[in-house]
Design a protein around this motif. Sequence first.
Motif, PDB file in Angstrom:
ATOM      1  N   MET A   6      24.376  34.693  27.516  1.00 56.26           N
ATOM      2  CA  MET A   6      24.463  35.922  28.300  1.00 56.26           C
ATOM      3  C   MET A   6      23.864  37.104  27.541  1.00 56.26           C
ATOM      4  N   THR A   7      24.076  37.117  26.233  1.00 58.72           N
ATOM      5  CA  THR A   7      23.469  38.168  25.416  1.00 58.72           C
ATOM      6  C   THR A   7      21.949  38.035  25.407  1.00 58.72           C
ATOM      7  N   ALA A   8      21.458  36.812  25.192  1.00 60.85           N
ATOM      8  CA  ALA A   8      20.010  36.585  25.139  1.00 60.85           C
ATOM      9  C   ALA A   8      19.347  36.908  26.471  1.00 60.85           C
ATOM     10  N   SER A   9      20.062  36.684  27.573  1.00 58.34           N
ATOM     11  CA  SER A   9      19.504  36.920  28.910  1.00 58.34           C
ATOM     12  C   SER A   9      19.802  38.324  29.426  1.00 58.34           C
ATOM     13  N   LYS A  10      20.470  39.140  28.573  1.00 62.09           N
ATOM     14  CA  LYS A  10      20.824  40.516  28.957  1.00 62.09           C
ATOM     15  C   LYS A  10      21.624  40.559  30.261  1.00 62.09           C
ATOM     16  N   LEU A  11      22.608  39.655  30.359  1.00 63.92           N
ATOM     17  CA  LEU A  11      23.457  39.587  31.542  1.00 63.92           C
ATOM     18  C   LEU A  11      24.721  40.406  31.339  1.00 63.92           C
ATOM     19  N   ASP A  12      25.039  41.245  32.315  1.00 69.98           N
ATOM     20  CA  ASP A  12      26.289  42.004  32.331  1.00 69.98           C
ATOM     21  C   ASP A  12      26.849  41.982  33.748  1.00 69.98           C
ATOM     22  N   ASN A  13      28.145  42.262  33.867  1.00 67.08           N
ATOM     23  CA  ASN A  13      28.813  42.250  35.179  1.00 67.08           C
ATOM     24  C   ASN A  13      28.557  40.946  35.931  1.00 67.08           C
ATOM     25  N   VAL A  14      28.699  39.847  35.216  1.00 71.84           N
ATOM     26  CA  VAL A  14      28.391  38.524  35.746  1.00 71.84           C
ATOM     27  C   VAL A  14      29.590  37.979  36.521  1.00 71.84           C
ATOM     28  N   HIS A  15      29.303  37.376  37.685  1.00 71.96           N
ATOM     29  CA  HIS A  15      30.301  36.566  38.378  1.00 71.96           C
ATOM     30  C   HIS A  15      30.173  35.154  37.800  1.00 71.96           C
ATOM     31  N   LEU A  16      31.070  34.801  36.896  1.00 71.29           N
ATOM     32  CA  LEU A  16      31.008  33.503  36.217  1.00 71.29           C
ATOM     33  C   LEU A  16      31.762  32.472  37.037  1.00 71.29           C
ATOM     34  N   ALA A  17      31.119  31.338  37.312  1.00 67.83           N
ATOM     35  CA  ALA A  17      31.725  30.293  38.135  1.00 67.83           C
ATOM     36  C   ALA A  17      31.394  28.931  37.553  1.00 67.83           C
ATOM     37  N   LYS A  46      31.399  40.801  29.441  1.00 65.23           N
ATOM     38  CA  LYS A  46      30.195  40.686  30.263  1.00 65.23           C
ATOM     39  C   LYS A  46      30.504  40.174  31.667  1.00 65.23           C
ATOM     40  N   LEU A  47      31.774  39.952  31.966  1.00 66.83           N
ATOM     41  CA  LEU A  47      32.152  39.328  33.231  1.00 66.83           C
ATOM     42  C   LEU A  47      32.702  40.345  34.214  1.00 66.83           C
ATOM     43  N   ARG A  48      32.423  40.096  35.491  1.00 67.40           N
ATOM     44  CA  ARG A  48      32.988  40.897  36.573  1.00 67.40           C
ATOM     45  C   ARG A  48      34.055  40.114  37.322  1.00 67.40           C
ATOM     46  N   SER A  49      33.878  38.784  37.397  1.00 71.09           N
ATOM     47  CA  SER A  49      34.866  37.926  38.036  1.00 71.09           C
ATOM     48  C   SER A  49      34.735  36.523  37.478  1.00 71.09           C
ATOM     49  N   VAL A  50      35.730  35.696  37.790  1.00 63.46           N
ATOM     50  CA  VAL A  50      35.768  34.303  37.343  1.00 63.46           C
ATOM     51  C   VAL A  50      36.120  33.436  38.553  1.00 63.46           C
ATOM     52  N   SER A  51      35.339  32.375  38.785  1.00 59.66           N
ATOM     53  CA  SER A  51      35.640  31.429  39.865  1.00 59.66           C
ATOM     54  C   SER A  51      35.731  30.022  39.278  1.00 59.66           C
ATOM     55  N   LEU A  52      36.877  29.392  39.452  1.00 65.46           N
ATOM     56  CA  LEU A  52      37.138  28.064  38.908  1.00 65.46           C
ATOM     57  C   LEU A  52      37.268  27.081  40.065  1.00 65.46           C
ATOM     58  N   LEU A  53      36.282  26.189  40.212  1.00 67.12           N
ATOM     59  CA  LEU A  53      36.279  25.208  41.280  1.00 67.12           C
ATOM     60  C   LEU A  53      36.767  23.872  40.723  1.00 67.12           C
ATOM     61  N   ALA A  54      37.993  23.500  41.093  1.00 70.18           N
ATOM     62  CA  ALA A  54      38.599  22.251  40.627  1.00 70.18           C
ATOM     63  C   ALA A  54      38.363  22.038  39.142  1.00 70.18           C
ATOM     64  N   PRO A  55      38.759  22.992  38.303  1.00 66.98           N
ATOM     65  CA  PRO A  55      38.450  22.879  36.881  1.00 66.98           C
ATOM     66  C   PRO A  55      39.261  21.799  36.178  1.00 66.98           C
ATOM     67  N   ALA A  56      38.622  21.085  35.272  1.00 70.66           N
ATOM     68  CA  ALA A  56      39.347  20.251  34.321  1.00 70.66           C
ATOM     69  C   ALA A  56      39.960  21.196  33.290  1.00 70.66           C
TER      70      ALA A  56
END
Length: 258
Positions: free
Chosen positions: A83-94, A113-123
């Motif tokens: 995320m740092t290398a890609s200059k990502l901020d306010n990311v919806h991480l899923a 760097k995150l704006r939200s978190v989405s967990l789809l059937a996470p282990a």
Amino acid sequence: MADNVTTETVDVRGLKLKVQQAGSGETILFLHGAGGSNWTGLLDRLATKYRVLLPEHPGFGRSQIPDWMMSVGDLALFYLDFMTASKLDNVHLAGHSLGGWLTAEIAIRNTTKLRSVSLLAPAGIAVEEAPFGDVFLWNHEQSTRAQFHDQALAEKRLTVAPDLDIALQNKSAVARLAWNPRFSNPQLPFWLHRIDKPTLLLWGREDRVIPYACHVPYKNGIAQAQMETIDLCGHAIHNEKPAEAAAVIEKFLSGVKA
């Protein structure tokens, strides 16, 4: 895969990471599961409203497993560097399944760097009364059938021969990350309180890989967790019910304040 999906290579501290992307707008960084990096109907739908990034984890596909990758925690730190290398901020991480576990491991370490978190059937968290299926013991047919509630979809999937080289490479990478204990981190429940961003939990009620009951410790541990369920759906939410899953995710993201 949609025609507008492009592929680029991102250098992360000397490691070349393949990243597929489509769409524009706010960024969704989607982390794939143990089956590998596959652009799905769910991502096509999300890319109509968002910029969607789908990296292929180090060691998956046709890439070599890096020496430093010994746990999901290692991979979590790598993606913070990405995320740092890609200059990502306010990311919806899923993320889905293994990727959902990875998403949680990233979020307990750093959410700046995150704006939200989405967990789809996470282990990631084993529940004694609802044990995981053991993907290391299943053959291709067993694994495919376990992904779906609707076995007609499994039958259709089984008509497509897998690329055995990639399948074996993926299993080798997954073994590095999730062999012992199987697909879980016993310490993870103690650190879920560190996830301080709006969080979506999304499960198929008929999941036979990461059973539905596994949502409970996630729901109890994350203060801002919202639980949503898709009925008549197995583990492969993104393949079995892509339209329903996209609608749930889009509704959740639309309510996340900047």
